[in-house]
Design a protein around this motif. Structure first.
Motif, short mmCIF file in Angstrom:
data_model
loop_
_atom_site.label_atom_id
_atom_site.label_comp_id
_atom_site.label_asym_id
_atom_site.label_seq_id
_atom_site.Cartn_x
_atom_site.Cartn_y
_atom_site.Cartn_z
N MET A 225 0.83 -1.20 0.00
CA MET A 225 0.00 0.00 0.00
C MET A 225 0.87 1.25 0.00
SD MET A 225 -2.95 -1.07 2.75
CE MET A 225 -3.70 0.56 2.61
N ALA A 226 2.02 1.18 0.66
CA ALA A 226 2.90 2.34 0.74
C ALA A 226 3.60 2.61 -0.58
CB ALA A 226 3.94 2.14 1.85
N PHE A 227 3.94 1.55 -1.33
CA PHE A 227 4.68 1.68 -2.58
C PHE A 227 3.99 0.89 -3.70
CE2 PHE A 227 8.01 1.50 0.86
CZ PHE A 227 8.20 2.87 0.94
N PRO A 228 2.82 1.30 -4.14
CA PRO A 228 2.05 0.50 -5.10
C PRO A 228 2.66 0.43 -6.49
CG PRO A 228 1.00 2.63 -4.74
CD PRO A 228 2.10 2.52 -3.72
N GLY A 229 3.54 1.37 -6.85
CA GLY A 229 4.11 1.37 -8.19
C GLY A 229 5.55 0.88 -8.25
N GLY A 249 2.90 -9.88 -2.64
CA GLY A 249 2.22 -10.48 -3.79
C GLY A 249 1.25 -9.54 -4.48
N ASP A 250 0.93 -8.42 -3.84
CA ASP A 250 0.03 -7.44 -4.44
C ASP A 250 0.78 -6.38 -5.24
OD1 ASP A 250 -2.16 -8.68 -3.22
OD2 ASP A 250 -1.88 -7.51 -1.38
N MET A 251 2.10 -6.45 -5.24
CA MET A 251 2.91 -5.43 -5.93
C MET A 251 3.06 -5.85 -7.39
SD MET A 251 5.66 -4.65 -2.87
CE MET A 251 6.19 -3.04 -3.49
N SER A 252 2.04 -5.58 -8.17
CA SER A 252 1.97 -6.09 -9.54
C SER A 252 3.00 -5.46 -10.47
CB SER A 252 0.56 -5.86 -10.10
OG SER A 252 0.22 -4.47 -10.06
N THR A 271 1.72 -18.99 -0.24
CA THR A 271 1.84 -17.54 -0.33
C THR A 271 3.16 -17.16 -0.97
OG1 THR A 271 0.49 -17.24 1.65
CG2 THR A 271 1.89 -15.39 0.99
N TRP A 272 4.25 -17.82 -0.55
CA TRP A 272 5.56 -17.48 -1.12
C TRP A 272 5.63 -17.85 -2.60
CZ3 TRP A 272 9.24 -14.51 -1.64
CH2 TRP A 272 10.43 -14.89 -2.23
N GLN A 273 5.01 -18.96 -2.99
CA GLN A 273 4.99 -19.33 -4.40
C GLN A 273 4.27 -18.27 -5.22
OE1 GLN A 273 3.20 -23.20 -4.19
NE2 GLN A 273 5.17 -24.26 -4.31
N TRP A 274 3.23 -17.71 -4.67
CA TRP A 274 2.48 -16.66 -5.35
C TRP A 274 3.32 -15.39 -5.49
CZ3 TRP A 274 -0.98 -12.80 -2.60
CH2 TRP A 274 -1.62 -11.98 -3.54
N VAL A 275 4.00 -15.03 -4.39
CA VAL A 275 4.85 -13.85 -4.43
C VAL A 275 5.96 -14.03 -5.44
CG1 VAL A 275 6.48 -12.46 -3.12
CG2 VAL A 275 4.34 -13.18 -2.05
#
Length: 278
Positions: A225-229, A249-252, A271-275
């Motif tokens: 959330m702090a660094f979305p880009g 994992g949300d840092m697309s 979770t780690w596999q997703w990240v």
């Protein structure tokens, strides 16, 4: 013979009356002597000056002739620590690069408060400051506090402060004060404590490097959330512990992620596999 040739060229330029419109000058990797400063003071329109790896001594008094310069590159110069307070005379300065310039001792942290009211008169958009050596910084040196002029900067877009042994907690105020910051590189210093996020999300930050410091504790769960880009994130060679923040994992936009040499663990393997595949 090379030295003699360069000096002859310089004397020729000194006699030239037609350089009043010169805005960009690169004198890097030459063998000029200190007479170069008398030449530079005759360039009233000069905006960008490259003096990388020159065999000259940069004294604070020399900067009084460069008040119109906006971009100054003095990489690989040998500078004393009284150089940083002296840049206050460069009222037009926007970019300052002092890569591997051999600063030693205590970096100034109070001189601007003593000489200026309301901070320095210039606003940088970029600064690159690092020591001269390729090896590890001397962790016993007295370098520590940030120069106070950085607290007054509001327009910074690129900051690299590496191998200077800065100490203290993560300077999240740099992110809060400079809303257009794109790159923040702070590797190989002596920062410590938990990694503190800025007060508000920094959507424009693309690269963050805090490697080879002494940060500890968990990676904040809300880092995404702090660094979305963010596209580049290096947190290696610290003392981070606990589980890897699942929000990574949300840092697309993330292209490079370096977490090596910490004390991290994975609570949920899925979770780690997703990240890792993001």
């Amino acid at each position: 013979m090379a030295i003699e040739h360069d000096i002859i060229q310089l004397k020729g330029l000194e006699r030239s009356p037609s350089l009043n419109n010169l805005e960009n000058l690169d004198l890097s990797y030459n063998l000029f002597n200190n007479d170069i400063w008398s030449f530079l003071q005759r360039l009233p329109s000069l905006k960008t000056l490259y003096m990388i790896n020159l065999n000259v001594t940069v004294q604070s008094r020399d900067l009084h002739n460069l008040t119109n310069v906006e971009n100054l590159f003095l990489d690989y110069a040998t500078l004393s620590n009284d150089f940083l307070p002296s840049i206050q005379v460069m009222t037009s300065l926007k970019v300052l690069s002092l890569q591997r310039c051999g600063l030693t001792g205590t970096l100034p942290s109070t001189e601007f408060d003593q000489t200026l009211v309301g901070g320095p008169s210039f606003q940088l958009i970029g600064i690159h400051l690092s020591d001269r050596e390729f090896g590890n910084v001397d962790k016993t040196s007295s370098t520590g506090a940030f120069p106070n002029f950085l607290y007054y900067q509001k327009d910074l877009q690129k900051v690299e402060l590496s191998r200077v042994n800065f100490k203290g907690t993560f300077p999240n105020w740099l992110l809060d004060n400079n809303t257009r910051l794109v790159t923040l590189l702070l590797p190989n210093n002596s920062f410590t404590g938990p990694f503190q996020l800025p007060l508000l999300p920094k959507t424009g930050l693309l690269a963050l490097d805090i490697s080879k410091n002494h940060f500890y504790g968990n990676i904040p769960e809300n880092i995404a959330m702090a660094f979305p880009g963010l596209e580049f994130l290096n947190m290696s060679l610290n003392d981070f512990g606990g589980t890897i923040a699942s929000s990574l994992g949300d840092m697309s936009s993330l292209r490079v992620l370096v977490l090596s040499n910490n004390q991290l663990s994975v609570k949920y393997r899925t979770t780690w596999q997703w990240v890792a595949s993001s």
